[in-house]
Motif scaffolding. Structure first.
Motif, PDB file in Angstrom:
ATOM      1  N   SER A 274     -15.416  50.978  14.601  1.00  0.00           N
ATOM      2  CA  SER A 274     -16.509  50.156  15.107  1.00  0.00           C
ATOM      3  C   SER A 274     -17.842  50.854  14.891  1.00  0.00           C
ATOM      4  O   SER A 274     -17.942  52.076  14.972  1.00  0.00           O
ATOM      5  N   THR A 429     -15.790  46.434  12.156  1.00  0.00           N
ATOM      6  CA  THR A 429     -16.480  45.564  13.104  1.00  0.00           C
ATOM      7  C   THR A 429     -17.893  46.065  13.354  1.00  0.00           C
ATOM      8  O   THR A 429     -18.104  47.253  13.596  1.00  0.00           O
ATOM      9  N   HIS A 431     -20.930  45.733  15.930  1.00  0.00           N
ATOM     10  CA  HIS A 431     -21.297  45.313  17.280  1.00  0.00           C
ATOM     11  C   HIS A 431     -22.822  45.210  17.315  1.00  0.00           C
ATOM     12  O   HIS A 431     -23.522  46.220  17.304  1.00  0.00           O
ATOM     13  N   LYS A 453     -16.416  41.487  10.578  1.00  0.00           N
ATOM     14  CA  LYS A 453     -16.520  40.766  11.840  1.00  0.00           C
ATOM     15  C   LYS A 453     -17.724  41.290  12.604  1.00  0.00           C
ATOM     16  O   LYS A 453     -17.970  42.490  12.654  1.00  0.00           O
ATOM     17  N   VAL A 455     -19.520  41.324  16.354  1.00  0.00           N
ATOM     18  CA  VAL A 455     -19.286  41.133  17.782  1.00  0.00           C
ATOM     19  C   VAL A 455     -20.628  41.264  18.497  1.00  0.00           C
ATOM     20  O   VAL A 455     -21.347  42.249  18.305  1.00  0.00           O
ATOM     21  N   ASP A 492     -17.781  39.762  25.160  1.00  0.00           N
ATOM     22  CA  ASP A 492     -18.458  39.589  23.872  1.00  0.00           C
ATOM     23  C   ASP A 492     -18.015  38.309  23.174  1.00  0.00           C
ATOM     24  O   ASP A 492     -17.067  37.639  23.588  1.00  0.00           O
ATOM     25  N   ARG A 493     -18.750  37.981  22.112  1.00  0.00           N
ATOM     26  CA  ARG A 493     -18.463  36.807  21.278  1.00  0.00           C
ATOM     27  C   ARG A 493     -18.338  37.271  19.839  1.00  0.00           C
ATOM     28  O   ARG A 493     -19.093  38.127  19.385  1.00  0.00           O
ATOM     29  N   GLU A 494     -17.364  36.701  19.098  1.00  0.00           N
ATOM     30  CA  GLU A 494     -17.101  37.144  17.734  1.00  0.00           C
ATOM     31  C   GLU A 494     -17.590  36.126  16.705  1.00  0.00           C
ATOM     32  O   GLU A 494     -17.530  34.912  16.929  1.00  0.00           O
ATOM     33  N   TYR A 495     -18.065  36.664  15.560  1.00  0.00           N
ATOM     34  CA  TYR A 495     -18.476  35.846  14.419  1.00  0.00           C
ATOM     35  C   TYR A 495     -17.793  36.410  13.180  1.00  0.00           C
ATOM     36  O   TYR A 495     -17.752  37.627  12.984  1.00  0.00           O
ATOM     37  N   HIS A 496     -17.252  35.506  12.350  1.00  0.00           N
ATOM     38  CA  HIS A 496     -16.480  35.942  11.192  1.00  0.00           C
ATOM     39  C   HIS A 496     -17.149  35.500   9.897  1.00  0.00           C
ATOM     40  O   HIS A 496     -17.849  34.477   9.865  1.00  0.00           O
TER      41      HIS A 496
END
Length: 526
Positions: A274, A429, A431, A453, A455, A492-496
């Motif tokens: 991360s 990832t 963040h 990804k 976050v 948290d919210r994830e975006y791909h």
């Protein structure tokens, strides 16, 4: 019962304060502006007393909004930009300015007056540079200190205290001159992993043999999450707190944001994969590793700059949000880059992309190094490039330029991540926190351009949260820093990434790299 903490973030233009409970919930937040003067090109200066007053006003306002009594606050934490504060032997302000005004006693982090000194130190090849990416930036303290001694010798002779800004705030709050391990390791070339942190031969190369005496600096540092002392009586009165509140060691602002978004990530492989991306006026990417992985153009690795037993490494861009502001300000259809103008531009970009083509203005290519390249080139002399301009001065023309500037900023992040992979880092990832998390164009691009990804923690302010986590540990609400991070972390919210856009951004990245080569070719023509 003392079950709350106060966090204060000293940014470039304002001081912000937040009141948190022990679960990490932000109860109230307030800010107050900070003045900055720019007397010469590449010079930027603050008045540290103005900064202190701004922090006090922000804390009092946040406490009033939160509606809690001073005796409920267990800990107070500060984070700040890596600005340099000078005081005389009696603690009074002393000028760092060519104007000679003592109230301007602080060289702002973004000040690049010490480019020549940074180049000189970088050319030494001293082993200490292995822990700063092989070179020094003019934004770090050693070049600024060299400049101060050379160009303002009267100030140097009067000096009795030299502080990183976060350390100045804890000194002002407690009266203790103890320094944070975070600030000295990251910005003063102090090697926390060595028995002797200060490298005397390096100080001699810089002509700063008398730095420790002049600066009131000791051989010891205080780790993040440990208290420096309790609030002094006068500081408590000014802040609206009480003397039972414990003040924890200060943090560099970007590292506070990194801990705010990564504090809840499980120790081990997940943390290794991360990286925190703090996007605002400038951008930083920060990670915590179990072992040292030195590499050119990345800052660090810094031992225990935040987490115990971990090495912190940082890459970054010197102007990102500032670059978008610049584009808006300089364009014929732009103006002062207020939030509402940015919002109008973003909305129009989204409309143009939906109506015309997702590859909006694909023939417009930009290198975003308008304030030098911090990573991965470590070149403060680098300059921005725009290819593909026309005579279009319309608002839509501004929107196209703004969009492609956003693309360029994120291509720069991809460039940094790929460079870090050469040194053994593997990030899956991102963040994301800071102002960029509120820009839908950048949020989309960070996933699509990097292929990773993204976050986004669901907190109003990850920088303040990270500082609050250290204050909670230092204030005794948790047994250690890791416990505070896990207990106070936000959801948290994830975006791909959108696989359909990979080809377009791969093309843009190839053009980005080609422009770097062409810029070098132009610079080599004499």
């Amino acid at each position: 019962m003392r079950d709350h903490v106060v966090a204060v973030d000293i940014g470039t233009t304002s001081a912000r304060a937040g009141v948190f409970d022990r679960s990490g919930r932000l109860l109230a937040r307030a800010k107050h502006p900070i003045a900055m003067q720019r007397p010469l090109e590449n010079h930027a200066e603050h008045d540290s007393e103005d900064i202190w007053r701004a922090a006090c006003r922000a804390v009092r306002a946040a406490m009033m909004e939160a509606g809690i009594a001073a005796d409920r606050v267990a800990g107070l934490g500060f984070d700040a930009t890596c600005s340099l504060v000078a005081r005389d032997r009696d603690g009074r302000q002393i000028t760092v300015s060519t104007t000679g005004e003592d109230r301007f006693d602080t060289i702002v982090w973004l000040d690049h007056r010490a480019i020549a000194e940074a180049d000189e130190l970088s050319a030494t090849g001293h082993p200490v540079l292995d822990y700063s990416g092989g070179s020094l930036s003019p934004e770090m303290e050693m070049p600024k200190l060299m400049w101060l001694k050379r160009h303002l010798p009267v100030t140097w002779e009067r000096t009795g205290h030299l502080f990183d800004l976060a350390d100045f705030m804890t000194w002002r709050a407690t009266g203790s001159a103890a320094r944070s391990r975070c600030t000295l390791t990251a910005k003063w070339n102090y090697l926390a992993h060595r028995d002797e942190g200060w490298q005397e031969d390096f100080l001699a190369l810089a002509g700063l043999e008398d730095l420790l005496e002049r600066g009131g600096l000791s051989a010891e540092t205080v780790p993040a999450g440990q208290a420096i002392g309790e609030l002094a009586t006068e500081a408590a009165r000014e802040l609206g707190l009480d003397t039972g509140c414990r003040v924890t060691a200060g943090l560099i602002d970007a590292y506070a944001g990194a801990f705010g978004v990564l504090g809840g990530v499980d120790e081990g492989a997940a943390l290794e994969r991360s990286v925190a991306l703090i996007g605002g006026t400038s951008s930083c990417i920060v990670s915590f590793a179990t072992d040292a992985k030195p590499g050119r153009s990345i800052w660090g690795p810094y031992y225990e700059a935040v987490l115990p037993g971990r090495w912190l490494v940082e890459g970054g861009q010197s102007a990102t949000g500032a670059l978008l502001d610049h584009v808006v300000r300089m364009h014929a259809a732009g103006g002062e880059p207020e939030a509402d103008l940015h919002a109008r531009i973003v909305a129009r970009v989204q409309q143009l992309r939906s109506e015309q083509d997702a590859d909006l203005a694909g023939d417009l290519n930009i290198l975003p190094d308008f304030h030098g390249n911090r990573s991965p080139l470590a070149d403060p002399h680098a300059r921005g490039v725009i290819s593909g301009l026309t005579l279009d001065t319309s608002f839509d023309g501004l929107c196209r330029l703004y969009w492609r500037t956003c693309v360029a900023i994120v291509l720069g992040i991809r460039h940094i991540l790929e460079a870090m992979e050469q040194y053994g880092y593997r990030f899956e990832t991102l963040h994301l926190t800071g102002g960029h998390a509120h820009n839908p164009l950048l949020l989309e691009l960070y996933a699509d351009v990097t292929g990773r990804k993204v976050v986004v923690p669901q907190t109003e302010d990850a920088v303040l949260l990270g500082t609050a986590m250290t204050a909670a540990a230092g204030g005794g609400l948790f047994p250690d820093l890791n416990s505070a991070g896990r207990s106070m972390a936000a959801a948290d919210r994830e975006y791909h990434p959108d696989a359909g856009r990979i080809g377009t951004y791969d093309r843009d990245y190839r053009r980005f790299l080609a422009m770097l080569r062409h810029r070098n070719e132009l610079n080599e023509i004499h």
